[in-house]
Scaffold this active site. Sequence first.
Site, mmCIF file in Angstrom:
data_model
loop_
_atom_site.group_PDB
_atom_site.id
_atom_site.type_symbol
_atom_site.label_atom_id
_atom_site.label_comp_id
_atom_site.label_asym_id
_atom_site.label_seq_id
_atom_site.Cartn_x
_atom_site.Cartn_y
_atom_site.Cartn_z
ATOM 1 N N GLU A 94 0.831 -1.209 0.000
ATOM 2 C CA GLU A 94 0.000 0.000 0.000
ATOM 3 C C GLU A 94 0.866 1.260 0.000
ATOM 4 O OE1 GLU A 94 -2.717 -0.120 3.334
ATOM 5 O OE2 GLU A 94 -3.076 -2.248 2.988
ATOM 6 N N CYS A 107 3.248 8.245 1.319
ATOM 7 C CA CYS A 107 3.653 7.287 2.355
ATOM 8 C C CYS A 107 3.888 5.954 1.650
ATOM 9 C CB CYS A 107 2.532 7.166 3.388
ATOM 10 S SG CYS A 107 2.835 5.883 4.605
ATOM 11 N N CYS A 114 5.344 -7.628 7.635
ATOM 12 C CA CYS A 114 6.324 -7.142 8.605
ATOM 13 C C CYS A 114 6.483 -8.211 9.676
ATOM 14 C CB CYS A 114 5.800 -5.844 9.235
ATOM 15 S SG CYS A 114 6.922 -5.114 10.452
ATOM 16 N N CYS A 118 4.148 -5.726 16.289
ATOM 17 C CA CYS A 118 3.497 -4.735 17.159
ATOM 18 C C CYS A 118 2.008 -5.070 17.265
ATOM 19 C CB CYS A 118 3.697 -3.322 16.611
ATOM 20 S SG CYS A 118 5.440 -2.861 16.493
ATOM 21 N N CYS A 121 -0.890 -3.174 15.164
ATOM 22 C CA CYS A 121 -0.641 -2.847 13.752
ATOM 23 C C CYS A 121 -1.155 -3.930 12.803
ATOM 24 C CB CYS A 121 0.860 -2.646 13.559
ATOM 25 S SG CYS A 121 1.301 -2.258 11.867
ATOM 26 N N CYS A 336 -2.436 2.190 7.369
ATOM 27 C CA CYS A 336 -1.729 1.207 6.561
ATOM 28 C C CYS A 336 -1.932 -0.241 6.955
ATOM 29 C CB CYS A 336 -0.257 1.538 6.547
ATOM 30 S SG CYS A 336 0.158 2.022 4.903
HETATM 31 N N1 SAH Z 1 7.760 -0.143 10.993
HETATM 32 C C1 SAH Z 1 7.842 1.282 11.022
HETATM 33 C C2 SAH Z 1 7.019 1.985 9.948
HETATM 34 C C3 SAH Z 1 5.639 1.464 9.689
HETATM 35 S S1 SAH Z 1 4.398 1.826 10.879
HETATM 36 C C4 SAH Z 1 7.495 1.798 12.400
HETATM 37 O O1 SAH Z 1 7.176 0.996 13.267
HETATM 38 O O2 SAH Z 1 7.608 2.976 12.628
HETATM 39 C C5 SAH Z 1 4.089 3.540 10.690
HETATM 40 C C6 SAH Z 1 3.471 4.184 11.923
HETATM 41 O O3 SAH Z 1 2.093 3.803 12.077
HETATM 42 C C7 SAH Z 1 4.168 3.779 13.196
HETATM 43 O O4 SAH Z 1 4.347 4.873 14.042
HETATM 44 C C8 SAH Z 1 3.199 2.779 13.755
HETATM 45 O O5 SAH Z 1 3.431 2.573 15.102
HETATM 46 C C9 SAH Z 1 1.855 3.395 13.413
HETATM 47 N N2 SAH Z 1 0.722 2.491 13.480
HETATM 48 C C10 SAH Z 1 0.676 1.187 13.180
HETATM 49 N N3 SAH Z 1 -0.552 0.685 13.388
HETATM 50 C C11 SAH Z 1 -1.301 1.699 13.820
HETATM 51 C C12 SAH Z 1 -2.673 1.809 14.231
HETATM 52 N N4 SAH Z 1 -3.492 0.762 14.220
HETATM 53 N N5 SAH Z 1 -3.126 3.018 14.617
HETATM 54 C C13 SAH Z 1 -2.301 4.090 14.637
HETATM 55 N N6 SAH Z 1 -1.010 4.043 14.272
HETATM 56 C C14 SAH Z 1 -0.513 2.858 13.893
#
Ligand code: SAH
Length: 349
Positions: A94, A107, A114, A118, A121, A336
């Site tokens: 995406e 973006c 991944c 987390c 996510c 995302c």
């Molecule tokens: N792996 C990298 C980049 C991808 S995530 C990282 O961890 O930074 C991009 C951003 O979106 C990160 O700050 C991540 O923590 C946040 N993110 C992921 N899932 C999310 C969600 N469900 N709601 C809000 N932010 C989220």
Amino acid sequence: MTQSPKIDILSLFLNELEEKLLEMGEAKYRAKQIYSWIVKGAWGEEMKNIPLALREKLDQVFEFRLPKVKTKLVSKIDGTVKYLFELIDGECIESVFMKYEHGNTLCISSQVGCRMGCKFCASTLAGRVRDLSPSEMLGQIISAQRDTGERVSNVVMMGIGEPLDNYDNVIRFLRLVSDENNLNIGLRHISLSTCGLVDKIERLATEGLPVTLSISLHAYDNATRSEIMPINNKYSIEKLLEACQKYFDKTGRRISFEYTLISGKNDTPEGAIALASLLKRYMKSASHVNLIPLNEVKETKLSTSKNVNIFKNKLLSLGINATVRRRLGSDINASCGQLRRQAKEGNNQ
Ligand code: SAH
């Protein structure tokens, strides 16, 4: 006889393409012509000043892979465009195109899936499938520019994937995208977001690439951070912040901290006080906190906080620069990982 694999032409620098063309017995000036077409996303017949015989030869030696628009959603509220791109092997990623007063931002994704795990996510739920090549990262920008007819002036690496887990390809991408013969997007207009791979942050500081580093912090204590971000078991908050300070010392680039507000986990006013004191203790430079209202993902059972403004004002009162991320494309599920998941679920039915 086995055929040698074709060369991914969009992952090359101009001087590398020149060398290849000389090896093929072609004139060096052709490289510049071809290069200026491919960075616009043009190949084959579209390369008007390249004779047919040479185009055929190029097809035998090179592969031109541009992500294909599979799904495109346009927000009626703010014009944000969300792309589901299909790659050469059928995998999907995406990208999100956003319009701001200071220019268009894209973006981009850095991996298919991944492996960081987390808990909040959507991109990591099914693990990592593979890394993206430099050309596949560049290709997202080229495809979005072709589709919208507009120039992308800022790039954020905040899409699917952990950029520092695909280190070599990401570094090559950064050098390519900022090259004056290529897309010529200044490194100061590029943000790289990471969940905190400390060894790679330290390495990035030595590359001479002045990108803005964004750290997905999301918690002010190790217990909570380890619970929602497994990487914290390897690198504690203290180690991460020490690496951030070193990054600032080496590059002079201010660091931005991403903090997603999750109800009942990290969103109390006491939490804001703890976060402020943590940042003041470890960061000699002024740091900026970007507060993100959690986008709820159905599998995670974590809910978004209603305390966003209280949290922000507390940080501000303690001298920490804090902003709330504008929610663009809220009508098109622009957060995302969600579109790729929907597409995958759809395919499995
Ligand atoms: N792996 C990298 C980049 C991808 S995530 C990282 O961890 O930074 C991009 C951003 O979106 C990160 O700050 C991540 O923590 C946040 N993110 C992921 N899932 C999310 C969600 N469900 N709601 C809000 N932010 C989220």
